[in-house]
Design a protein around this motif. Structure first.
Motif, mmCIF file in Angstrom:
data_model
loop_
_atom_site.group_PDB
_atom_site.id
_atom_site.type_symbol
_atom_site.label_atom_id
_atom_site.label_comp_id
_atom_site.label_asym_id
_atom_site.label_seq_id
_atom_site.Cartn_x
_atom_site.Cartn_y
_atom_site.Cartn_z
ATOM 1 N N GLN A 44 0.825 -1.203 0.000
ATOM 2 C CA GLN A 44 0.000 0.000 0.000
ATOM 3 C C GLN A 44 0.861 1.255 0.000
ATOM 4 O O GLN A 44 0.567 2.234 -0.710
ATOM 5 C CB GLN A 44 -0.930 -0.003 1.209
ATOM 6 N N ALA A 47 2.246 1.789 -3.416
ATOM 7 C CA ALA A 47 1.233 2.305 -4.336
ATOM 8 C C ALA A 47 1.034 3.807 -4.136
ATOM 9 O O ALA A 47 0.928 4.574 -5.105
ATOM 10 C CB ALA A 47 -0.081 1.557 -4.133
ATOM 11 N N VAL A 48 0.996 4.250 -2.872
ATOM 12 C CA VAL A 48 0.852 5.680 -2.587
ATOM 13 C C VAL A 48 2.077 6.447 -3.078
ATOM 14 O O VAL A 48 1.953 7.540 -3.661
ATOM 15 C CB VAL A 48 0.632 5.898 -1.081
ATOM 16 N N GLN A 49 3.266 5.880 -2.861
ATOM 17 C CA GLN A 49 4.481 6.533 -3.350
ATOM 18 C C GLN A 49 4.463 6.645 -4.866
ATOM 19 O O GLN A 49 4.879 7.667 -5.424
ATOM 20 C CB GLN A 49 5.713 5.757 -2.894
ATOM 21 N N GLY A 50 3.978 5.599 -5.538
ATOM 22 C CA GLY A 50 3.900 5.659 -6.995
ATOM 23 C C GLY A 50 2.970 6.775 -7.463
ATOM 24 O O GLY A 50 3.277 7.485 -8.430
ATOM 25 N N GLN A 51 1.843 6.939 -6.786
ATOM 26 C CA GLN A 51 0.930 8.027 -7.141
ATOM 27 C C GLN A 51 1.564 9.386 -6.911
ATOM 28 O O GLN A 51 1.415 10.305 -7.738
ATOM 29 C CB GLN A 51 -0.361 7.899 -6.334
ATOM 30 N N ARG A 52 2.284 9.532 -5.784
ATOM 31 C CA ARG A 52 2.935 10.814 -5.506
ATOM 32 C C ARG A 52 4.016 11.105 -6.549
ATOM 33 O O ARG A 52 4.149 12.244 -7.015
ATOM 34 C CB ARG A 52 3.546 10.803 -4.103
ATOM 35 N N ASP A 54 4.108 9.946 -9.633
ATOM 36 C CA ASP A 54 3.447 10.277 -10.894
ATOM 37 C C ASP A 54 2.969 11.720 -10.896
ATOM 38 O O ASP A 54 3.067 12.421 -11.909
ATOM 39 C CB ASP A 54 2.262 9.334 -11.118
ATOM 40 N N GLN A 55 2.441 12.175 -9.750
ATOM 41 C CA GLN A 55 1.990 13.564 -9.652
ATOM 42 C C GLN A 55 3.156 14.526 -9.817
ATOM 43 O O GLN A 55 3.051 15.536 -10.534
ATOM 44 C CB GLN A 55 1.295 13.795 -8.317
ATOM 45 N N ARG A 58 4.197 14.535 -13.493
ATOM 46 C CA ARG A 58 3.320 15.363 -14.340
ATOM 47 C C ARG A 58 3.559 16.845 -14.096
ATOM 48 O O ARG A 58 3.444 17.664 -15.017
ATOM 49 C CB ARG A 58 1.868 15.009 -14.067
ATOM 50 N N PRO A 64 4.316 9.273 -16.730
ATOM 51 C CA PRO A 64 4.642 8.087 -15.925
ATOM 52 C C PRO A 64 5.349 6.996 -16.697
ATOM 53 O O PRO A 64 6.120 6.236 -16.118
ATOM 54 C CB PRO A 64 3.266 7.620 -15.434
#
Length: 230
Positions: A44, A47-52, A54-55, A58, A64
């Motif tokens: 988990q 996954a949160v680190q990957g979203q951060r 990616d943000q 961008r 990504p």
């Protein structure tokens, strides 16, 4: 009797071994449960680190899918014979040790990501200044450029290249509006943090007053200075 005593002793010994085995099995089951829970929690977090990430990507214009190594080749994985192992720690045969090291690396990644996010929350222009001070500095600088253009027009008017009406129109309206528009644009372009979701404050009334007041005031000051020097 001796045979019965030996039998009873064997039964007791077997019972002790069974209880020890049950305790060992329970401890192993608890250990496996904790390992699975730790792996799920780590998944988990990743996954949160990957979203951060990616943000952040961008925000700086990196999509990504551009995470491959330079040259288009993917980075070597942990199972790639040509690459180094991704996680080499002492006691790597112990899953608990590997999981602890993975948690440590995740904590370090969180710290670095937090630092980058803190930097991304600052604008590119004068990042350590407050929004009000930044706006005042930008509008004053733009008005100063307007004052320089005003002096050029004054000199051009003195040699007959610009009429008095044109000079007055530029001093009273043209240059102040252009200075204000330039400051408004600069604050919106370089005063916006990379991770901002809304437009930065541009302090329109304050900027308009600065630009409208500074250029004519500078013209009046120049006229007064010329009269004093004569």
């Amino acid at each position: 009797m001796s045979t019965f005593d030996e039998y009873a002793a064997a039964v007791r010994q077997l019972s002790v071994q069974v209880r020890e085995g049950e305790r060992g099995a329970a401890a192993e089951a608890e250990r496996r449960r904790r390992l699975h829970a730790g792996v799920a929690e780590l998944g988990q977090r990743l996954a949160v680190q990957g979203q951060r990430l990616d943000q952040l990507g961008r925000a700086i214009g990196v999509p990504p899918d551009a995470a491959a190594a330079p040259g288009g080749d993917p980075a070597p994985s942990a199972t790639d014979p040509a690459g180094a192992p991704a996680l080499a720690v002492a006691g790597a045969d112990d899953p608990a040790v590997v999981l602890e090291e993975a948690h440590r690396l995740a904590d370090e990644a969180d710290r670095h990501t937090g630092y980058v996010e803190a930097l991304a929350q600052r604008p590119e222009l004068l990042p350590t200044w407050s929004p009000t001070a930044r706006a005042v500095a930008v509008y004053v600088a733009c008005a100063a450029v307007g004052v320089l253009l005003m002096l050029v027009l004054v000199v051009a008017s003195g040699v007959g290249l610009v009429s008095g009406f044109t000079l007055g129109a530029w001093i009273c309206a043209g240059l102040p509006v252009l200075s204000f528009a330039a400051g408004w644009f600069i604050l919106g372009r370089w005063g916006r943090p990379a991770l901002a979701t809304v437009d930065p404050p541009r302090f329109v009334p304050l900027g308009f007053v600065i630009c409208v007041a500074l250029v004519p005031t500078a013209y009046c000051a120049s006229l007064l200075l010329v009269r004093l020097l004569r």
